[in-house]
Write an enzyme that holds these catalytic residues in place. Sequence first.
Site, PDB file in Angstrom:
ATOM      1  N   ILE A  60      39.585  46.516  30.422  1.00  0.00           N
ATOM      2  CA  ILE A  60      38.194  46.115  30.634  1.00  0.00           C
ATOM      3  C   ILE A  60      38.199  45.314  31.929  1.00  0.00           C
ATOM      4  O   ILE A  60      39.035  44.431  32.137  1.00  0.00           O
ATOM      5  CB  ILE A  60      37.652  45.283  29.449  1.00  0.00           C
ATOM      6  CG1 ILE A  60      36.195  44.869  29.695  1.00  0.00           C
ATOM      7  CG2 ILE A  60      38.519  44.075  29.146  1.00  0.00           C
ATOM      8  CD1 ILE A  60      35.562  44.168  28.489  1.00  0.00           C
ATOM      9  N   SER A  61      37.288  45.639  32.823  1.00  0.00           N
ATOM     10  CA  SER A  61      37.337  45.080  34.172  1.00  0.00           C
ATOM     11  C   SER A  61      37.020  43.590  34.208  1.00  0.00           C
ATOM     12  O   SER A  61      36.354  43.044  33.326  1.00  0.00           O
ATOM     13  CB  SER A  61      36.355  45.820  35.085  1.00  0.00           C
ATOM     14  OG  SER A  61      36.755  47.155  35.280  1.00  0.00           O
ATOM     15  N   GLN A  62      37.491  42.961  35.262  1.00  0.00           N
ATOM     16  CA  GLN A  62      37.186  41.564  35.556  1.00  0.00           C
ATOM     17  C   GLN A  62      35.668  41.387  35.645  1.00  0.00           C
ATOM     18  O   GLN A  62      34.984  42.184  36.278  1.00  0.00           O
ATOM     19  CB  GLN A  62      37.851  41.211  36.890  1.00  0.00           C
ATOM     20  CG  GLN A  62      37.551  39.847  37.443  1.00  0.00           C
ATOM     21  CD  GLN A  62      38.131  39.679  38.835  1.00  0.00           C
ATOM     22  OE1 GLN A  62      38.858  40.542  39.322  1.00  0.00           O
ATOM     23  NE2 GLN A  62      37.799  38.580  39.483  1.00  0.00           N
TER      24      GLN A  62
END
Length: 233
Positions: A60-62
């Site tokens: 899950i992206s920053q």
Amino acid sequence: MMRDIEEEVSLTRHLIGKNALNPKVLEAMRKVPRDRFVPPESKTYAYENRPLSIGYGQTISQPYIVALMTDLLDPEPDDVVLEIGTGSCYQAAVLSLLVKRVYTMEIIPELAEQAKERLKRLGYRNVEVRAGDGHYGWPEHAPYDGIIVTAATPSIPEPLLAQLKPGGRMVIPVGLPHQHQELMLVVKDERGQIETRSVLDVAFVPLTGGKTTEPEYKPATSANRTNSNGEQP
């Protein structure tokens, strides 16, 4: 988390070309509970400004990158958006609060099924998930006002360019795995001409499927290319 996003924007403002992100994007980020999109063992870290593993070699992206990519897409309430790389469906959930409809594709069937169940459970009704190879897009619902790709590809897939509406935008990380990658803003003008701009350096997991093994795309020229310290997705 929101304070971290604002600090990152301040640090990268000379690269992204603005001092603040769209308030509507930031409000959507506030409303989507990131802890509901991460595995149980990662909930403690859900609101830290960093990527987290969601299994199957994916992340899950920053939060800053999610906010920035959403802002670059410049979403409008009547837009129909295609996302390539559903993952945990966090990015899709954020977009769902800003546009009319989100179509999102995930090549890993297990993640696609989890995303469908999660979105239904959390009440995001304007997102449709499809398991499939995102390199070829989702032509049935094209053209799209915006396309967002959440995995790095060595070249911008031609099918996605074809499915982008004139006047539309695509945000996509371009580069090889574990090598230099750039977050690119792709704009198709009303005549169908393509313009690209490198925003900043990033590090994403690779887009799999399709013709994603050989680099065909050359990064932006020195005239419109920008560099930054590497940012993790």
